[in-house]
Design a protein around this motif. Structure first.
Motif, PDB file in Angstrom:
ATOM      1  N   LYS A   1      -2.406 -12.870   0.693  1.00  0.00           N
ATOM      2  CA  LYS A   1      -1.945 -13.165  -0.667  1.00  0.00           C
ATOM      3  C   LYS A   1      -2.764 -14.283  -1.290  1.00  0.00           C
ATOM      4  O   LYS A   1      -3.145 -14.221  -2.480  1.00  0.00           O
ATOM      5  N   LEU A   2      -3.070 -15.309  -0.506  1.00  0.00           N
ATOM      6  CA  LEU A   2      -3.819 -16.453  -1.033  1.00  0.00           C
ATOM      7  C   LEU A   2      -5.279 -16.106  -1.303  1.00  0.00           C
ATOM      8  O   LEU A   2      -5.928 -16.758  -2.127  1.00  0.00           O
ATOM      9  N   GLN A   3      -5.800 -15.085  -0.599  1.00  0.00           N
ATOM     10  CA  GLN A   3      -7.225 -14.780  -0.755  1.00  0.00           C
ATOM     11  C   GLN A   3      -7.549 -14.241  -2.138  1.00  0.00           C
ATOM     12  O   GLN A   3      -8.488 -14.705  -2.800  1.00  0.00           O
ATOM     13  N   ASP A   4      -6.813 -13.241  -2.634  1.00  0.00           N
ATOM     14  CA  ASP A   4      -7.127 -12.686  -3.957  1.00  0.00           C
ATOM     15  C   ASP A   4      -5.881 -12.411  -4.800  1.00  0.00           C
ATOM     16  O   ASP A   4      -5.977 -11.803  -5.874  1.00  0.00           O
ATOM     17  N   GLY A   5      -4.732 -12.809  -4.292  1.00  0.00           N
ATOM     18  CA  GLY A   5      -3.516 -12.650  -5.076  1.00  0.00           C
ATOM     19  C   GLY A   5      -2.991 -11.230  -5.155  1.00  0.00           C
ATOM     20  O   GLY A   5      -2.005 -10.974  -5.858  1.00  0.00           O
ATOM     21  N   GLY A   6      -3.596 -10.299  -4.434  1.00  0.00           N
ATOM     22  CA  GLY A   6      -3.170  -8.903  -4.472  1.00  0.00           C
ATOM     23  C   GLY A   6      -2.002  -8.628  -3.543  1.00  0.00           C
ATOM     24  O   GLY A   6      -1.424  -9.530  -2.931  1.00  0.00           O
ATOM     25  N   SER A   7      -1.662  -7.362  -3.424  1.00  0.00           N
ATOM     26  CA  SER A   7      -0.539  -6.969  -2.570  1.00  0.00           C
ATOM     27  C   SER A   7      -0.862  -7.221  -1.103  1.00  0.00           C
ATOM     28  O   SER A   7      -2.020  -7.166  -0.687  1.00  0.00           O
ATOM     29  N   VAL A   8       0.169  -7.492  -0.326  1.00  0.00           N
ATOM     30  CA  VAL A   8      -0.009  -7.778   1.106  1.00  0.00           C
ATOM     31  C   VAL A   8      -0.220  -6.498   1.899  1.00  0.00           C
ATOM     32  O   VAL A   8      -1.081  -6.436   2.791  1.00  0.00           O
ATOM     33  N   PHE A   9       0.530  -5.470   1.545  1.00  0.00           N
ATOM     34  CA  PHE A   9       0.484  -4.238   2.325  1.00  0.00           C
ATOM     35  C   PHE A   9      -0.342  -3.168   1.622  1.00  0.00           C
ATOM     36  O   PHE A   9      -0.463  -3.145   0.390  1.00  0.00           O
ATOM     37  N   PHE A  10      -0.887  -2.287   2.430  1.00  0.00           N
ATOM     38  CA  PHE A  10      -1.627  -1.123   1.941  1.00  0.00           C
ATOM     39  C   PHE A  10      -0.879   0.112   2.426  1.00  0.00           C
ATOM     40  O   PHE A  10      -0.669   0.297   3.632  1.00  0.00           O
ATOM     41  N   ASN A  11      -0.413   0.932   1.516  1.00  0.00           N
ATOM     42  CA  ASN A  11       0.317   2.155   1.861  1.00  0.00           C
ATOM     43  C   ASN A  11      -0.612   3.351   1.710  1.00  0.00           C
ATOM     44  O   ASN A  11      -1.284   3.490   0.688  1.00  0.00           O
ATOM     45  N   GLN A  12      -0.632   4.189   2.697  1.00  0.00           N
ATOM     46  CA  GLN A  12      -1.474   5.377   2.621  1.00  0.00           C
ATOM     47  C   GLN A  12      -0.698   6.577   3.144  1.00  0.00           C
ATOM     48  O   GLN A  12       0.006   6.488   4.152  1.00  0.00           O
ATOM     49  N   ARG A  13      -0.813   7.701   2.436  1.00  0.00           N
ATOM     50  CA  ARG A  13      -0.124   8.912   2.866  1.00  0.00           C
ATOM     51  C   ARG A  13      -0.843   9.505   4.065  1.00  0.00           C
ATOM     52  O   ARG A  13      -2.043   9.763   4.007  1.00  0.00           O
ATOM     53  N   ARG A  14      -0.110   9.692   5.131  1.00  0.00           N
ATOM     54  CA  ARG A  14      -0.664  10.271   6.351  1.00  0.00           C
ATOM     55  C   ARG A  14       0.157  11.481   6.768  1.00  0.00           C
ATOM     56  O   ARG A  14       1.309  11.644   6.361  1.00  0.00           O
TER      57      ARG A  14
END
Length: 465
Positions: free
Chosen positions: A299-312
């Motif tokens: 979160k501190l690195q670029d302020g983006g979302s913490v998790f990455f969701n991918q359809r598997r």
């Protein structure tokens, strides 16, 4: 009136002998079974007597023999039913030992339970009884392994007489089987000629199992002939292999081939699920400081979302959302997995490079395990757009879909064998697929535990980028 068939000519002794392709092994197998029974009886009495003597000298013989007499009839009954005296046990020595040990262990439990019900306050030497049982089990195992030489001497490498009849079909190989040519032996499955059937019957004398390889047009005749031959008969049909059939049954006038079955039964699924929930729940609690630290760093690195969701793709070829810690710049994340990460991939952040290298990015999948979408161990789930070389995974090998008969896992047999990372070549996928299919064939909870421990050794690997 003329007889419908010519009288069967009497065979000369030499011709009769030439048609016998194998001596009978039935009597020899019975001799081996008898030897196993006597050895087991001797082992039980020896084990209890020896323990009684060690604990009380000659005074310990009498009570120890009583214990042996209580165990023996229960053991022999169980051993007969669980296959401790079977062709499989003769063929595979350790299988016979295992079945015998299971039988005596159950016998001990039964005797203890019955004795408690009948005489709960009986003065019984626990050391003598338990020690005698353990010693008897050791003697049973030792004697059965020593009798392997007797089995090989009496029955050879194959305790069954297996025969392959080549009648113009594909060549099939069975270890230890006898092979004959139908043409050379004058064998014809002519159901309108009793003489021809008699000749085949003489060839099959003393045979325990026969496999016939013939063209499709003669399979029905061979099948009908084998039904009356008093032998386990099989007719080669490569369509069974092409479909991957696992069994067959007849419903009405139709024949059905079993081509798929769930790899785990209800009990196995329950055990696996309980293990998954217990392990994943504990792991989340223990690793919670690490999970929070990594989430803050992302979160501190670029302020983006913490998790990455991918359809598997998961069990039953159904989609689910898999969680990972985000390791790429949010604007460059590939939700379909069309482009595999490479060693110098510019999409990966500094934090992302570290968590990918150490496999920390996979830890949120513990929540997938709790939700029931994944298991701790199983085939790794792939993105639908993943490529091996320039082909989609299922275009490389159609068996790819078979791996979805189980829940996908955080780790699997392929991963602990080093088959992980980018799939630059088709062989990268084939190696993983072979390991996944091998895992499906022989699931045990102990194998899952072993794979988890082996995974600890490969958390940091040079193909994570």
């Amino acid at each position: 009136m003329n007889a419908p068939f010519a009288a069967s000519p009497l065979l000369e002794r030499t011709e009769f002998d030439s048609l016998l392709v194998a001596p009978s092994r039935e009597r020899r197998r019975l001799q081996c079974y008898l030897a196993l029974v006597l050895a087991d009886i001797l082992a039980i009495f020896t084990g209890f007597s020896a323990m009684g003597y060690l604990l009380a000298g000659t005074d310990g013989f009498a009570p120890s023999l009583v214990h042996a007499q209580l165990i023996l009839p229960i053991y022999l009954t169980l051993a007969l039913y669980n296959g401790a005296y079977s062709t499989t046990s003769l063929q595979q020595g350790w299988t016979g030992v295992f079945r015998a040990l299971v039988a005596i262990a159950i016998s001990v439990v039964v005797v203890v339970f019955v004795q408690f019900l009948i005489r709960p306050n009986a003065d019984v030497s626990r050391m003598g009884f338990n020690g005698g049982a353990i010693l008897a089990m050791c003697v049973i195992a030792w004697l059965r392994l020593q009798l392997r030489s007797l089995v090989r001497w009496r029955c050879g490498e194959n305790v069954l007489n297996e025969l392959i009849i080549d009648d113009g079909g594909p060549r099939v190989e069975l270890r230890g089987a006898i092979r004959i040519s139908a043409a050379a032996m004058g064998l014809r499955p002519n159901l309108n000629d009793p003489n021809a059937l008699d000749r085949i019957g003489l060839v099959l004398r003393n045979i325990d199992r026969v496999v016939v390889s013939c063209p499709s047009g003669r399979r029905a005749e061979w099948a009908m002939m084998l039904k009356g031959a008093n032998v386990d008969g099989e007719v080669l049909d490569d369509e069974v292999a092409r479909l991957g059939a696992q069994g067959a049954r007849v419903v009405g006038k139709h024949g059905l081939l079993l081509v798929s079955a769930g790899p785990l039964g209800l009990r196995e699924r329950a055990i696996k699920r309980l293990f998954d929930v217990a392990f994943a729940g504990t792991a989340i609690l223990v690793l919670s400081p690490l999970l929070i630290t990594v989430a803050l760093a992302i979160k501190l690195q670029d302020g983006g979302s913490v998790f990455f969701n991918q359809r598997r793709m998961g069990r039953g070829n159904r989609f689910f959302n898999m969680y990972k810690f985000r390791s790429m710049s949010e604007a460059l994340c590939d939700s379909d997995g069309n482009v595999s990460a490479s060693r110098d991939d510019q999409r990966i952040t500094r934090v992302g490079r570290f968590i990918r290298k150490t496999s920390i990015d996979e830890l949120p999948q513990l929540f997938n395990v709790l939700l029931g979408d994944m298991s701790l161990v199983g085939p790794r789930p792939h993105a639908t757009g993943s490529l091996a070389g320039d082909k989609l995974f299922w275009e490389v090998d159609l068996r790819y879909w078979q791996r979805h008969s189980l829940k996908p896992g955080l780790s699997g047999l392929a991963q602990v064998r080093g088959f992980r990372g980018a799939t630059d070549h088709e062989s990268d996928l084939v190696n993983r697929l072979q390991a996944d299919l091998e895992y499906l064939e022989g699931w045990t909870i102990m194998r899952d535990i072993q794979i988890i421990f082996l995974t600890m050794r490969v958390l940091v690997h040079d193909r994570a980028f």
